[in-house]
Design a protein around this motif. Sequence first.
Motif, short mmCIF file in Angstrom:
data_model
loop_
_atom_site.label_atom_id
_atom_site.label_comp_id
_atom_site.label_asym_id
_atom_site.label_seq_id
_atom_site.Cartn_x
_atom_site.Cartn_y
_atom_site.Cartn_z
N LEU A 132 0.84 -1.20 0.00
CA LEU A 132 0.00 0.00 0.00
C LEU A 132 0.87 1.26 0.00
O LEU A 132 0.61 2.21 -0.73
CB LEU A 132 -0.92 -0.01 1.22
N ALA A 133 1.94 1.25 0.78
CA ALA A 133 2.82 2.43 0.91
C ALA A 133 3.61 2.70 -0.36
O ALA A 133 4.13 3.81 -0.54
CB ALA A 133 3.77 2.24 2.08
N ALA A 134 3.69 1.72 -1.26
CA ALA A 134 4.41 1.93 -2.51
C ALA A 134 3.77 3.02 -3.35
O ALA A 134 4.44 3.66 -4.17
CB ALA A 134 4.49 0.62 -3.30
N ASP A 135 2.49 3.25 -3.14
CA ASP A 135 1.80 4.33 -3.83
C ASP A 135 1.86 5.55 -2.91
O ASP A 135 1.31 5.53 -1.81
CB ASP A 135 0.36 3.94 -4.10
N PRO A 136 2.52 6.64 -3.34
CA PRO A 136 2.70 7.81 -2.46
C PRO A 136 1.40 8.35 -1.85
O PRO A 136 1.40 8.84 -0.73
CB PRO A 136 3.35 8.85 -3.37
N GLN A 137 0.29 8.22 -2.57
CA GLN A 137 -0.96 8.77 -2.03
C GLN A 137 -1.51 7.95 -0.87
O GLN A 137 -2.39 8.41 -0.14
CB GLN A 137 -2.00 8.92 -3.12
N PHE A 138 -0.98 6.75 -0.65
CA PHE A 138 -1.47 5.90 0.43
C PHE A 138 -0.44 5.65 1.52
O PHE A 138 -0.65 4.82 2.41
CB PHE A 138 -1.96 4.55 -0.13
N GLN A 139 0.69 6.37 1.50
CA GLN A 139 1.74 6.13 2.49
C GLN A 139 1.26 6.38 3.92
O GLN A 139 1.56 5.60 4.83
CB GLN A 139 2.97 6.98 2.18
N ALA A 140 0.54 7.45 4.12
CA ALA A 140 0.05 7.75 5.48
C ALA A 140 -0.93 6.69 5.94
O ALA A 140 -0.89 6.25 7.10
CB ALA A 140 -0.60 9.13 5.52
N GLN A 141 -1.82 6.24 5.05
CA GLN A 141 -2.76 5.18 5.41
C GLN A 141 -2.02 3.91 5.78
O GLN A 141 -2.39 3.22 6.74
CB GLN A 141 -3.71 4.89 4.25
N ALA A 142 -0.99 3.59 5.03
CA ALA A 142 -0.23 2.36 5.30
C ALA A 142 0.41 2.41 6.68
O ALA A 142 0.37 1.43 7.42
CB ALA A 142 0.83 2.15 4.21
N ALA A 143 0.99 3.54 7.02
CA ALA A 143 1.61 3.68 8.34
C ALA A 143 0.57 3.56 9.45
O ALA A 143 0.81 2.90 10.47
CB ALA A 143 2.34 5.02 8.43
N TYR A 144 -0.58 4.17 9.24
CA TYR A 144 -1.65 4.10 10.24
C TYR A 144 -2.15 2.66 10.40
O TYR A 144 -2.33 2.17 11.51
CB TYR A 144 -2.80 5.02 9.83
N ILE A 145 -2.35 1.98 9.29
CA ILE A 145 -2.85 0.60 9.33
C ILE A 145 -1.86 -0.30 10.05
O ILE A 145 -2.23 -1.09 10.92
CB ILE A 145 -3.14 0.10 7.90
N GLU A 146 -0.60 -0.16 9.71
CA GLU A 146 0.41 -1.02 10.34
C GLU A 146 0.46 -0.77 11.86
O GLU A 146 0.51 -1.70 12.65
CB GLU A 146 1.78 -0.80 9.72
N ALA A 147 0.41 0.48 12.25
CA ALA A 147 0.43 0.80 13.68
C ALA A 147 -0.84 0.29 14.37
O ALA A 147 -0.78 -0.26 15.47
CB ALA A 147 0.57 2.30 13.88
N SER A 148 -1.98 0.44 13.72
CA SER A 148 -3.25 0.01 14.30
C SER A 148 -3.33 -1.50 14.47
O SER A 148 -3.83 -2.00 15.47
CB SER A 148 -4.42 0.46 13.42
N PHE A 149 -2.82 -2.23 13.50
CA PHE A 149 -2.95 -3.67 13.53
C PHE A 149 -1.85 -4.33 14.34
O PHE A 149 -1.87 -5.54 14.57
CB PHE A 149 -3.00 -4.25 12.12
N HIS A 150 -0.89 -3.55 14.80
CA HIS A 150 0.17 -4.11 15.64
C HIS A 150 -0.43 -4.75 16.90
O HIS A 150 0.00 -5.82 17.32
CB HIS A 150 1.18 -3.02 16.01
N ASP A 151 -1.46 -4.13 17.48
CA ASP A 151 -2.12 -4.69 18.66
C ASP A 151 -2.80 -6.02 18.34
O ASP A 151 -2.75 -6.95 19.14
CB ASP A 151 -3.15 -3.72 19.24
N CYS A 152 -3.42 -6.11 17.17
CA CYS A 152 -4.04 -7.37 16.75
C CYS A 152 -2.99 -8.47 16.67
O CYS A 152 -3.22 -9.60 17.11
CB CYS A 152 -4.70 -7.23 15.38
#
Length: 163
Positions: A132-152
């Motif tokens: 997801l982060a490979a596309d510059p327009q989704f880099q922030a979303q990718a970082a948020y998703i990874e941080a959010s799912f770390h607890d899972c």
Amino acid sequence: MTRAAWQSGATTMRLVFDAWSAARSELESERDRHPGFADVRNLLGLLYLDRGEPEEALAEFDAALAINPDYLLAGFHRLAARRALDGRLDVADWNEAQLIDRAPLPIRSAWTAWYLAQAGDGSGMAQACAHLAADPQFQAQAAYIEASFHDCLEQSKLAKQAV
């Protein structure tokens, strides 16, 4: 009641507002008035899921999908409710729903990351986020998703250790 009695604390009135209860009442009322509105069924299912009622949530997601079988978000929420209900994370269910094949890129990557985090696959989750982060327009979303799912991911590891 006299002002003196009120000031002395003889009578105390408290207003308690529970936003979840208000939302639940409103959504249940809307569902009853418009049972064929899939978005209401999906939102009510999310509320039930958040409040720890996965059976009720599953019923609402099933109803939303019966109304609109192409409702991808309700399909994903249904899988999350199954996971909450019985801990099941069945690849066959995931594949049968064909969510990934029909979802656009940011959603496809987010859902894949969630699934992999639930399964305890941190490497796979990171790969989905990197995709997801490979596309510059989704880099922030990718970082948020990874941080959010770390607890899972951590919860999944703890659950596996307990077994």
